[in-house]
Design a protein around this motif. Structure first.
Motif: not given
Length: 126
Positions: A84-88, A116-126
């Protein structure tokens, strides 16, 4: 402990993603683990944490009921199932580890974590 997050990507609102964090170079089972995220222009924030034995978990209120943290000590892996991912929810997601002797303690402050690890990008479009 070296950490590498993966599994990020672009998803529409309401969709799901599953993040993984692979650990190496240490004793994964001796670490409490956490997920954090950082959106552009914002401070890094806590998402979820899990104890060494998986008996204790804790979530930020904004993701509770939608995200599930889990771990597999035999595979030296940490997971974050995001539904249930949201843009935020758009952010770079990081996994983190803290060496502890307690089987059940968890931590939500970023300064508590040692690795800490390197991050991974999560992008949620509306």
């Amino acid at each position: 402990v070296q950490l590498q997050a993966s599994g990020g990507g672009l998803v529409q609102a309401g969709g799901s993603l599953s993040l993984s964090c692979a650990a190496s170079g240490g004793t994964f089972s001796m670490n409490t683990m956490g997920w954090f995220r950082q959106a552009p222009g914002k401070e890094r924030e806590f998402v979820a944490a899990i104890s060494r034995n998986s008996a204790s978990t804790y979530y930020h209120g904004s993701v509770k009921g939608r995200f599930t943290i889990s771990r597999d000590n035999a595979k030296n892996a940490l997971y974050l199932q995001m539904n249930s991912l949201k843009p935020e929810d758009t952010a770079v997601y990081y996994c983190a580890a803290k060496y502890v002797t307690s089987y059940t303690n968890i931590y939500y402050r970023s300064r508590s974590y040692d690795f800490w690890g390197r991050g991974t990008q999560v992008t949620v479009s509306s």
